[in-house]
Design a protein around this motif. Structure first.
Motif, PDB file in Angstrom:
ATOM      1  N   ASP A 169      -5.284  -7.061  -4.185  1.00  0.00           N
ATOM      2  CA  ASP A 169      -4.917  -7.092  -5.982  1.00  0.00           C
ATOM      3  C   ASP A 169      -4.323  -5.527  -6.297  1.00  0.00           C
ATOM      4  OD1 ASP A 169      -5.739  -9.238  -7.295  1.00  0.00           O
ATOM      5  OD2 ASP A 169      -8.440  -8.530  -6.637  1.00  0.00           O
ATOM      6  N   SER A 170      -3.937  -5.461  -7.975  1.00  0.00           N
ATOM      7  CA  SER A 170      -3.313  -3.948  -8.620  1.00  0.00           C
ATOM      8  C   SER A 170      -4.849  -3.731  -8.381  1.00  0.00           C
ATOM      9  CB  SER A 170      -2.850  -3.854  -9.532  1.00  0.00           C
ATOM     10  OG  SER A 170      -1.849  -4.842  -9.562  1.00  0.00           O
ATOM     11  N   LEU A 176      -0.311  -0.484  -7.816  1.00  0.00           N
ATOM     12  CA  LEU A 176       0.181  -1.937  -8.262  1.00  0.00           C
ATOM     13  C   LEU A 176       0.574  -3.113  -7.893  1.00  0.00           C
ATOM     14  CD1 LEU A 176       1.553  -0.846 -12.539  1.00  0.00           C
ATOM     15  CD2 LEU A 176      -1.105  -0.362 -11.416  1.00  0.00           C
ATOM     16  N   GLU A 177       0.514  -3.875  -7.836  1.00  0.00           N
ATOM     17  CA  GLU A 177       0.342  -5.529  -6.957  1.00  0.00           C
ATOM     18  C   GLU A 177       1.827  -6.285  -7.342  1.00  0.00           C
ATOM     19  OE1 GLU A 177      -1.355  -9.515  -5.598  1.00  0.00           O
ATOM     20  OE2 GLU A 177      -1.652  -9.195  -7.856  1.00  0.00           O
ATOM     21  N   HIS A 178       3.108  -6.155  -5.802  1.00  0.00           N
ATOM     22  CA  HIS A 178       3.735  -6.767  -6.469  1.00  0.00           C
ATOM     23  C   HIS A 178       4.087  -7.674  -7.543  1.00  0.00           C
ATOM     24  CE1 HIS A 178       2.827 -10.281  -3.588  1.00  0.00           C
ATOM     25  NE2 HIS A 178       2.117  -9.223  -2.828  1.00  0.00           N
ATOM     26  N   PRO A 179       5.619  -7.529  -7.670  1.00  0.00           N
ATOM     27  CA  PRO A 179       6.439  -9.172  -8.567  1.00  0.00           C
ATOM     28  C   PRO A 179       5.798 -10.098  -7.429  1.00  0.00           C
ATOM     29  CG  PRO A 179       7.910  -7.587  -8.720  1.00  0.00           C
ATOM     30  CD  PRO A 179       6.936  -7.076  -7.428  1.00  0.00           C
ATOM     31  N   LYS A 210       7.901  -2.328  -0.775  1.00  0.00           N
ATOM     32  CA  LYS A 210       8.480  -1.485  -1.953  1.00  0.00           C
ATOM     33  C   LYS A 210       8.793  -1.571  -3.437  1.00  0.00           C
ATOM     34  CE  LYS A 210      13.538  -0.210  -2.701  1.00  0.00           C
ATOM     35  NZ  LYS A 210      14.907  -0.630  -1.809  1.00  0.00           N
ATOM     36  N   GLU A 211       7.845  -3.262  -3.973  1.00  0.00           N
ATOM     37  CA  GLU A 211       8.461  -4.114  -5.082  1.00  0.00           C
ATOM     38  C   GLU A 211       7.076  -3.083  -6.082  1.00  0.00           C
ATOM     39  OE1 GLU A 211      10.727  -4.456  -7.229  1.00  0.00           O
ATOM     40  OE2 GLU A 211      12.566  -4.141  -4.869  1.00  0.00           O
ATOM     41  N   ALA A 212       5.575  -2.911  -4.740  1.00  0.00           N
ATOM     42  CA  ALA A 212       4.954  -2.764  -5.208  1.00  0.00           C
ATOM     43  C   ALA A 212       4.134  -0.934  -5.853  1.00  0.00           C
ATOM     44  CB  ALA A 212       3.642  -2.886  -4.728  1.00  0.00           C
ATOM     45  N   LEU A 213       5.325  -0.305  -4.825  1.00  0.00           N
ATOM     46  CA  LEU A 213       5.507   1.108  -5.255  1.00  0.00           C
ATOM     47  C   LEU A 213       6.545   1.080  -6.475  1.00  0.00           C
ATOM     48  CD1 LEU A 213       5.471   3.822  -4.403  1.00  0.00           C
ATOM     49  CD2 LEU A 213       7.226   3.869  -2.827  1.00  0.00           C
ATOM     50  N   ARG A 214       7.143   1.046  -6.349  1.00  0.00           N
ATOM     51  CA  ARG A 214       9.083   0.655  -7.843  1.00  0.00           C
ATOM     52  C   ARG A 214       7.807   0.378  -8.902  1.00  0.00           C
ATOM     53  NH1 ARG A 214      14.213  -0.317  -7.606  1.00  0.00           N
ATOM     54  NH2 ARG A 214      13.777  -1.796  -6.272  1.00  0.00           N
ATOM     55  N   ARG A 219       5.337   2.116 -13.702  1.00  0.00           N
ATOM     56  CA  ARG A 219       4.640   1.817 -15.182  1.00  0.00           C
ATOM     57  C   ARG A 219       2.843   2.736 -14.447  1.00  0.00           C
ATOM     58  NH1 ARG A 219       3.902  -4.716 -15.092  1.00  0.00           N
ATOM     59  NH2 ARG A 219       6.193  -5.219 -15.670  1.00  0.00           N
ATOM     60  N   ARG A 220       3.113   3.028 -13.870  1.00  0.00           N
ATOM     61  CA  ARG A 220       1.585   3.904 -13.796  1.00  0.00           C
ATOM     62  C   ARG A 220       1.896   5.175 -12.805  1.00  0.00           C
ATOM     63  NH1 ARG A 220      -3.734   2.669 -14.577  1.00  0.00           N
ATOM     64  NH2 ARG A 220      -4.383   4.419 -14.202  1.00  0.00           N
ATOM     65  N   PRO A 221       2.952   6.132 -13.352  1.00  0.00           N
ATOM     66  CA  PRO A 221       3.486   7.270 -12.049  1.00  0.00           C
ATOM     67  C   PRO A 221       1.732   8.274 -12.094  1.00  0.00           C
ATOM     68  CG  PRO A 221       3.862   7.554 -14.435  1.00  0.00           C
ATOM     69  CD  PRO A 221       3.763   6.449 -14.004  1.00  0.00           C
ATOM     70  N   ASP A 222       1.022   8.059 -12.453  1.00  0.00           N
ATOM     71  CA  ASP A 222      -0.267   8.594 -12.132  1.00  0.00           C
ATOM     72  C   ASP A 222      -0.972   8.343 -11.468  1.00  0.00           C
ATOM     73  OD1 ASP A 222      -0.872   6.646 -14.024  1.00  0.00           O
ATOM     74  OD2 ASP A 222      -2.942   7.399 -13.990  1.00  0.00           O
ATOM     75  N   LEU A 223      -0.642   7.655 -10.864  1.00  0.00           N
ATOM     76  CA  LEU A 223      -0.927   6.890  -9.484  1.00  0.00           C
ATOM     77  C   LEU A 223      -0.740   6.775  -7.852  1.00  0.00           C
ATOM     78  CD1 LEU A 223      -1.898   3.256 -10.331  1.00  0.00           C
ATOM     79  CD2 LEU A 223      -3.903   5.059 -10.712  1.00  0.00           C
ATOM     80  N   LEU A 224       0.189   8.014  -8.262  1.00  0.00           N
ATOM     81  CA  LEU A 224       0.920   8.180  -7.468  1.00  0.00           C
ATOM     82  C   LEU A 224       0.716  10.276  -6.568  1.00  0.00           C
ATOM     83  CD1 LEU A 224       4.514   6.987  -7.588  1.00  0.00           C
ATOM     84  CD2 LEU A 224       2.157   5.720  -6.197  1.00  0.00           C
ATOM     85  N   LYS A 225      -0.227  10.819  -7.901  1.00  0.00           N
ATOM     86  CA  LYS A 225      -0.047  12.016  -7.763  1.00  0.00           C
ATOM     87  C   LYS A 225      -1.462  11.713  -6.750  1.00  0.00           C
ATOM     88  CE  LYS A 225       0.677  13.338 -12.496  1.00  0.00           C
ATOM     89  NZ  LYS A 225      -0.048  13.820 -14.276  1.00  0.00           N
ATOM     90  N   GLY A 226      -0.802  13.103  -5.842  1.00  0.00           N
ATOM     91  CA  GLY A 226      -1.958  13.050  -4.418  1.00  0.00           C
ATOM     92  C   GLY A 226      -2.206  12.167  -3.689  1.00  0.00           C
ATOM     93  N   ARG A 227      -1.390  10.766  -3.797  1.00  0.00           N
ATOM     94  CA  ARG A 227      -1.228  10.131  -2.663  1.00  0.00           C
ATOM     95  C   ARG A 227      -0.309  10.391  -2.054  1.00  0.00           C
ATOM     96  NH1 ARG A 227      -1.464   4.048  -2.174  1.00  0.00           N
ATOM     97  NH2 ARG A 227       0.040   3.670  -0.471  1.00  0.00           N
ATOM     98  N   ILE A 228      -0.813  10.605  -0.070  1.00  0.00           N
ATOM     99  CA  ILE A 228      -0.090   9.928   0.959  1.00  0.00           C
ATOM    100  C   ILE A 228       0.973   9.242   0.783  1.00  0.00           C
ATOM    101  CG2 ILE A 228      -0.772  10.928   3.592  1.00  0.00           C
ATOM    102  CD1 ILE A 228      -3.028  12.128   2.500  1.00  0.00           C
TER     103      ILE A 228
END
Length: 244
Positions: A169-170, A176-179, A210-214, A219-228
């Protein structure tokens, strides 16, 4: 898992608990729902559960006695730790991580308030968690508690037909989950990505990652802050930033 709900409007839960996944989970004895009208615990001769706030002001405040007595009744024979959850717009913002945490518990009690608010002693001396589903105010905690119960119950083992569904799940992975695509492969000229038709599982998993990361980047770049990030994820992010 046992879930108790304290509310002034128990009928609001009837349809929700008798439909879809929540109903099936109870039929499989994975979870049980018990809805209580905490007005029944009031010692006031008119069964009042609210009163005017000390110091004046608009609205009515829920009194402590019915809530405290109701919780004591529901926990009196419990040896295990119970999570007592106050639904409140001032509470911790609810997340998938919190859902996963609550799904490990045996007993949850949800307190759904109305009116202007709660007597502060309920907040300070009774509850273990205060939760909010967003930065807005509802007329009561019932709808918010339904959202949380749904998100928790679907994580319990045996509830979903495919255990992988919850894991992918997202938000469960932090992304977020991939398409997703299904048949037909070509619908009015709109085609499914070739890699998904290739049968190459390694390439499919790479495409999904890759598409989950894209999707998260867009849509939610804030989720990438602090992510390793892995080296591959860093390369993909550089591509996205270049518009590739």
């Amino acid at each position: 898992m046992k879930i108790d709900i304290l509310t002034l409007f128990p009928d609001m839960f009837t349809g929700v608990f008798n439909q879809s996944i929540l109903k099936k989970a109870q039929e499989r004895n994975i979870v049980s729902y018990h809805v209580h009208n905490f007005r029944d615990f009031s010692k006031d001769k008119h069964q009042k559960v609210d009163d005017y706030p000390y110091g004046g002001g608009a609205g009515m405040v829920l009194t402590p006695q019915p809530i405290f007595d109701a919780v004591q009744h529901l926990t009196s024979n419990k040896n295990n730790k119970t999570r007592i959850i106050l639904m409140c717009p001032q509470g911790e913002t609810y997340t998938q991580k919190k859902a996963e945490e609550l799904a490990k518990e045996d007993h949850l009690i949800f307190i759904c308030g109305h009116y202007e608010g709660y007597d502060e002693r309920i907040r300070e001396h009774l509850v273990t968690d205060e939760l909010s589903i967003g930065d807005y105010v509802l007329t009561g905690g019932e709808l918010a508690s339904m959202v949380i119960i749904d998100s928790v119950v679907r994580l319990l083992p045996g509830v979903l037909g495919n255990e992988e569904s919850a894991r992918l799940d997202s938000y469960s992975s932090g992304l977020l989950e991939h398409p997703h695509y299904t048949r037909p492969a070509d619908y009015k000229g709109m085609k499914v990505p070739e890699v998904l038709l290739s049968g190459n599982h390694k390439k499919i998993e790479e495409w999904r990652a890759k598409e989950a990361l894209r999707r998260t980047f867009i849509r939610r770049p804030d989720l990438l802050k602090g992510r390793i990030l892995s080296e591959q994820e860093k390369k993909w992010l550089e591509e996205f930033q270049k518009g590739e």
